[in-house]
Design a protein around this motif. Structure first.
Motif, PDB file in Angstrom:
ATOM      1  N   ILE A 194      -3.936  -1.115  -3.596  1.00 14.08           N
ATOM      2  CA  ILE A 194      -3.366  -1.479  -2.295  1.00 14.08           C
ATOM      3  C   ILE A 194      -2.035  -0.756  -2.110  1.00 14.08           C
ATOM      4  N   ASP A 195      -1.800  -0.284  -0.877  1.00 11.69           N
ATOM      5  CA  ASP A 195      -0.489   0.258  -0.504  1.00 11.69           C
ATOM      6  C   ASP A 195       0.034  -0.549   0.678  1.00 11.69           C
ATOM      7  N   SER A 196       1.154  -1.238   0.508  1.00 14.16           N
ATOM      8  CA  SER A 196       1.635  -2.166   1.533  1.00 14.16           C
ATOM      9  C   SER A 196       2.096  -1.453   2.787  1.00 14.16           C
ATOM     10  N   TRP A 197       2.501  -0.173   2.677  1.00 16.64           N
ATOM     11  CA  TRP A 197       2.956   0.574   3.864  1.00 16.64           C
ATOM     12  C   TRP A 197       1.781   1.176   4.623  1.00 16.64           C
ATOM     13  N   GLY A 198       0.691   1.424   3.883  1.00 21.36           N
ATOM     14  CA  GLY A 198      -0.500   1.970   4.517  1.00 21.36           C
ATOM     15  C   GLY A 198      -0.538   3.483   4.585  1.00 21.36           C
ATOM     16  N   ASP A 199       0.287   4.145   3.774  1.00 22.19           N
ATOM     17  CA  ASP A 199       0.307   5.613   3.809  1.00 22.19           C
ATOM     18  C   ASP A 199      -0.142   6.229   2.486  1.00 22.19           C
ATOM     19  N   GLY A 200      -0.853   5.458   1.659  1.00 17.67           N
ATOM     20  CA  GLY A 200      -1.305   5.979   0.377  1.00 17.67           C
ATOM     21  C   GLY A 200      -0.274   5.771  -0.714  1.00 17.67           C
ATOM     22  N   TRP A 201      -0.667   6.152  -1.937  1.00 19.64           N
ATOM     23  CA  TRP A 201       0.203   5.900  -3.089  1.00 19.64           C
ATOM     24  C   TRP A 201       1.236   7.011  -3.298  1.00 19.64           C
ATOM     25  N   ASN A 202       1.258   7.994  -2.437  1.00 15.14           N
ATOM     26  CA  ASN A 202       2.308   9.024  -2.464  1.00 15.14           C
ATOM     27  C   ASN A 202       2.484   9.649  -3.842  1.00 15.14           C
ATOM     28  N   GLY A 203       1.368   9.989  -4.466  1.00 13.78           N
ATOM     29  CA  GLY A 203       1.416  10.689  -5.755  1.00 13.78           C
ATOM     30  C   GLY A 203       1.236   9.831  -6.973  1.00 13.78           C
ATOM     31  N   ALA A 204       1.329   8.503  -6.830  1.00 14.11           N
ATOM     32  CA  ALA A 204       1.158   7.616  -7.982  1.00 14.11           C
ATOM     33  C   ALA A 204      -0.316   7.534  -8.365  1.00 14.11           C
ATOM     34  N   THR A 205      -0.586   7.437  -9.668  1.00 12.83           N
ATOM     35  CA  THR A 205      -1.962   7.293 -10.170  1.00 12.83           C
ATOM     36  C   THR A 205      -1.971   6.337 -11.356  1.00 12.83           C
ATOM     37  N   VAL A 206      -3.182   5.899 -11.723  1.00 12.31           N
ATOM     38  CA  VAL A 206      -3.350   5.028 -12.877  1.00 12.31           C
ATOM     39  C   VAL A 206      -4.754   5.253 -13.450  1.00 12.31           C
ATOM     40  N   ASP A 207      -4.912   5.002 -14.759  1.00 11.49           N
ATOM     41  CA  ASP A 207      -6.211   5.092 -15.409  1.00 11.49           C
ATOM     42  C   ASP A 207      -6.750   3.687 -15.650  1.00 11.49           C
ATOM     43  N   LEU A 208      -8.068   3.536 -15.569  1.00 15.92           N
ATOM     44  CA  LEU A 208      -8.731   2.281 -15.909  1.00 15.92           C
ATOM     45  C   LEU A 208      -9.502   2.485 -17.212  1.00 15.92           C
ATOM     46  N   THR A 209      -9.245   1.624 -18.205  1.00 18.28           N
ATOM     47  CA  THR A 209      -9.934   1.720 -19.485  1.00 18.28           C
ATOM     48  C   THR A 209     -10.732   0.450 -19.742  1.00 18.28           C
ATOM     49  N   VAL A 210     -11.831   0.606 -20.423  1.00 16.39           N
ATOM     50  CA  VAL A 210     -12.660  -0.512 -20.878  1.00 16.39           C
ATOM     51  C   VAL A 210     -12.836  -0.365 -22.382  1.00 16.39           C
ATOM     52  N   ASN A 211     -12.360  -1.368 -23.099  1.00 17.22           N
ATOM     53  CA  ASN A 211     -12.412  -1.341 -24.562  1.00 17.22           C
ATOM     54  C   ASN A 211     -11.738  -0.092 -25.125  1.00 17.22           C
ATOM     55  N   GLY A 212     -10.643   0.309 -24.477  1.00 16.10           N
ATOM     56  CA  GLY A 212      -9.852   1.436 -24.944  1.00 16.10           C
ATOM     57  C   GLY A 212     -10.327   2.782 -24.483  1.00 16.10           C
ATOM     58  N   ALA A 213     -11.510   2.868 -23.889  1.00 18.14           N
ATOM     59  CA  ALA A 213     -12.049   4.148 -23.426  1.00 18.14           C
ATOM     60  C   ALA A 213     -11.770   4.296 -21.939  1.00 18.14           C
ATOM     61  N   ALA A 263      -3.761   1.810 -17.500  1.00 15.96           N
ATOM     62  CA  ALA A 263      -2.925   2.572 -18.434  1.00 15.96           C
ATOM     63  C   ALA A 263      -2.481   3.877 -17.794  1.00 15.96           C
ATOM     64  N   ASN A 264      -1.482   4.496 -18.428  1.00 14.73           N
ATOM     65  CA  ASN A 264      -1.012   5.828 -18.042  1.00 14.73           C
ATOM     66  C   ASN A 264      -0.583   5.899 -16.573  1.00 14.73           C
ATOM     67  N   TRP A 265       0.237   4.941 -16.178  1.00 20.26           N
ATOM     68  CA  TRP A 265       0.769   4.960 -14.810  1.00 20.26           C
ATOM     69  C   TRP A 265       1.595   6.226 -14.580  1.00 20.26           C
ATOM     70  N   VAL A 266       1.354   6.878 -13.429  1.00 20.70           N
ATOM     71  CA  VAL A 266       2.162   8.018 -13.006  1.00 20.70           C
ATOM     72  C   VAL A 266       2.934   7.595 -11.762  1.00 20.70           C
ATOM     73  N   SER A 267       4.222   7.832 -11.767  1.00 21.33           N
ATOM     74  CA  SER A 267       5.072   7.402 -10.660  1.00 21.33           C
ATOM     75  C   SER A 267       4.885   8.301  -9.438  1.00 21.33           C
ATOM     76  N   GLY A 268       4.956   7.673  -8.244  1.00 25.69           N
ATOM     77  CA  GLY A 268       4.930   8.408  -6.978  1.00 25.69           C
ATOM     78  C   GLY A 268       6.241   8.247  -6.237  1.00 25.69           C
ATOM     79  N   SER A 269       6.203   8.478  -4.921  1.00 24.03           N
ATOM     80  CA  SER A 269       7.446   8.444  -4.140  1.00 24.03           C
ATOM     81  C   SER A 269       7.899   7.034  -3.811  1.00 24.03           C
ATOM     82  N   PHE A 270       6.957   6.097  -3.595  1.00 26.36           N
ATOM     83  CA  PHE A 270       7.323   4.743  -3.164  1.00 26.36           C
ATOM     84  C   PHE A 270       6.516   3.735  -3.970  1.00 26.36           C
ATOM     85  N   ASP A 271       6.854   3.601  -5.261  1.00 23.75           N
ATOM     86  CA  ASP A 271       6.080   2.739  -6.155  1.00 23.75           C
ATOM     87  C   ASP A 271       6.181   1.269  -5.770  1.00 23.75           C
TER      88      ASP A 271
END
Length: 594
Positions: free
Chosen positions: A2-21, A51-59
């Protein structure tokens, strides 16, 4: 995601892991988006983690939820949060445990709070400024408890379905009488399209709000019939038209708690404001019959104002100072020393000092909405200039009213002056300007239409208007029972007079050049008129002894058409007769050409 401003995550990313993979790498909300869903499967006992959060412009705009296959939020958080642990799928859901009371949420994290849920056409946003139509054009007035972040729906981005913000489960079993409070702000900014906020508790509608608020207003809802676990939903909806984008409803400081033993009053309003007085009204919070009022100049510190004890839900302030803004608070007194909290302030500003005849009110308009472009309406009282009036582009096409204090017998002139402000412009668009003048009783005594003065092309000047004259002019002119040769003219007498002078002629005639008749009946049947013709008439009261009022008008009406007899001829050289009809639609309207 979700992005509360509605303009996307502005470069932020995250990984989803299941059982470490790593199951998904670089998940994000794309540019211009508010929500991005990603589906995956997991088995009972699987360990899920972000995991592995990458910061964007408006976290601070970022939040996330993980939902089970029933659509129930099992865990949620903000940027940088991770969730891990055995058995999220099929094990204990942290959001399944009701939150204890008192429950308070002010959205001060700047993101969707844990275990709150979003659904519907678009998301509620957590913001501390904007969107541009929250409050009045993005300006929020009044105060809330926490005063910073709030939850809001941007009506201009609405996708055609209601949109819902839902609280966590809340345990009210320890409360004797549960109460829900929250702050609401709503303003359709004159568009005519109000959004609606519906509040439900466990699916039951417990409140619905449509219409402008006076800035932030606290709403109070009785939840005393609920004794176990509750879940509250705030549902935004709006009219199904593309024009309904002005009312961005916002809420703040949602609270579920024990209802006070002495409920506070609600719905404070002011009315009948003069230069020295004002009325304050409110609704009792319960069955109480006594209240305390504290008031003072706007911004005063509570405890330092003037306090009055009253026994009615209306109080009239007197002895106020002219042109002064006041704040007012009200407290319920339930007896036996039981008092509510003070509610307020509600503010009221007194009028400028009145004359002995009260006020004239001048109302100026610009038909294009870009202001008077340097033109002005010069106001003189007994020959002395007291003001110059105009509209600005900020006023649009709305009428701008100005109070003019007048004493009994004052003679007031309203003189239209082209380029009164000396802009030097070659075209000040005089044909867009018009104005009305109202007397002390709110009756129009001058109505200057666009282009009514052939000399300037602007509205005609209105000279020699007497304040509280000994002979008051008639008002509320009408024409009825219109035929092809007659009409019944009617009016409301200005006082007790029984005689009047009527001047009439073809529409647009100059006063003094029309036909004048002295009459003693109201209404008066005017005969001998020409068919299919537009007429103006003015009327003057005759109070006897040579005392007459000003003429008021014009009132315009048109006689009906004759039943023509063949042979009939029309060559359109004089234009299209009013007795011919033309649909005038853009596709199929008839036009006259030489």
């Amino acid at each position: 995601m979700i992005d509360s401003w509605g303009d996307g995550w502005n470069g932020a990313t995250v990984d989803l892991t299941v059982n470490g993979a790593t199951l998904y790498s670089g998940l994000s909300v794309p540019s211009g988006g508010a929500v991005e869903d990603t589906s995956f499967t997991a088995s009972t006992g699987d360990v899920l983690a972000l995991a592995n959060w990458v910061s964007g412009s408006f976290d601070n705009e970022i939040s996330w939820e993980i939902l089970d296959d029933n659509g129930t939020v099992i865990v949620s958080g903000a940027w940088g949060d991770t969730t891990s642990g055995a058995g999220i799928c099929g094990a204990t859901n942290p959001c399944a445990t009701p939150t204890a009371t008192p429950f308070d949420e002010g959205f001060e994290s700047g993101s969707l709070p844990s275990c709150w849920a979003l659904s519907g056409g678009e998301n509620w946003q957590i913001r501390n400024t904007g969107p541009n139509h929250v409050g009045n054009g993005g300006t929020l007035t009044g105060t809330t408890t926490t005063g910073n972040y709030y939850a809001v729906v941007d009506a201009s981005g609405y996708s055609g379905d209601s949109t819902t913000l839902t609280t966590p489960l809340i345990d009210v079993s320890t409360l004797t009488a549960a109460e829900l409070t929250f702050f609401l702000i709503s303003d359709e900014e004159g568009s005519g399209y109000n959004s609606t906020l519906t509040v439900t508790c466990n699916g039951d509608t417990v409140g619905s709000y449509t219409g402008n608020t006076s800035g932030w207003e606290q709403k109070i809802i009785d939840l005393s019939t609920y004794t176990g676990t509750v879940q509250v939903a705030f549902i935004f909806s709006e009219p199904t038209t593309g024009s309904a984008f002005f009312d961005d409803i916002a809420i703040d400081d949602v609270s579920v708690h024990e209802a006070p033993s002495c409920p506070a009053p609600t719905a404070l309003t002011t009315a009948n404001i003069t230069d020295v007085s004002a009325d304050l009204n409110w609704t009792a919070g319960g069955s109480e019959t006594a209240w305390n009022i504290e008031y003072g100049a706007s911004g005063f510190a509570q405890g330092s104002g003037t306090t009055v004890a009253v026994t009615a839900t209306t109080y009239s302030f007197t002895g106020l100072t002219a042109a002064t803004s006041y704040d007012m608070y009200v407290q319920a007194d339930c007896g036996g020393g039981s008092l509510s909290t003070f509610v307020g302030p509600i503010s009221a500003t007194t009028l400028i000092t009145s004359g002995t005849c009260g006020y004239f009110t001048a109302e100026v308009f610009d038909s294009f909405g870009d202001g008077w472009n340097g033109n002005g309406l010069v106001v003189s009282i007994n020959g002395t200039v007291v003001d110059t009036l105009a509209t600005t582009s900020a006023d649009g096409t709305n009428g701008v009213q100005t109070l003019i204090p007048v004493d009994i017998g004052d003679v007031v002139d309203f003189t239209y002056v082209v380029d009164a402000y000396g802009t030097g412009s070659a075209n000040t668009w005089v044909g867009e300007n018009s104005y009305n003048v109202y007397d002390h009783a709110g009756i129009i005594i001058a109505a200057a239409a666009t282009g009514s003065d052939p000399a300037t092309g602007g509205p005609v000047s209105s000279l020699g208007l007497t304040a509280c004259p000994s002979c008051s002019a008639p008002n509320t002119l009408t024409a009825s029972n219109i035929t092809n040769s007659s009409a019944d003219l009617g009016w409301v007498a200005g006082g007790s007079e029984t005689a009047w002078n009527i001047e009439y002629g073809a529409s647009g005639f100059a006063q003094g050049s029309g036909t004048t008749v002295a009459v003693t009946t109201n209404p008066y049947s005017l005969t001998g008129l020409t068919a299919a013709t537009s007429y103006d008439y003015y009327i003057q009261a005759d109070c006897g002894g040579g005392d007459t009022s000003i003429y008021v008008g014009p009132y315009t009406f048109g006689t009906t058409c004759n039943n023509d007899v063949a042979p009939y001829f029309e060559n359109f050289d004089s234009g299209l007769s009013v007795c011919w009809t033309n649909p005038g639609t853009p596709q199929f309207g008839w036009t006259l050409d030489a």
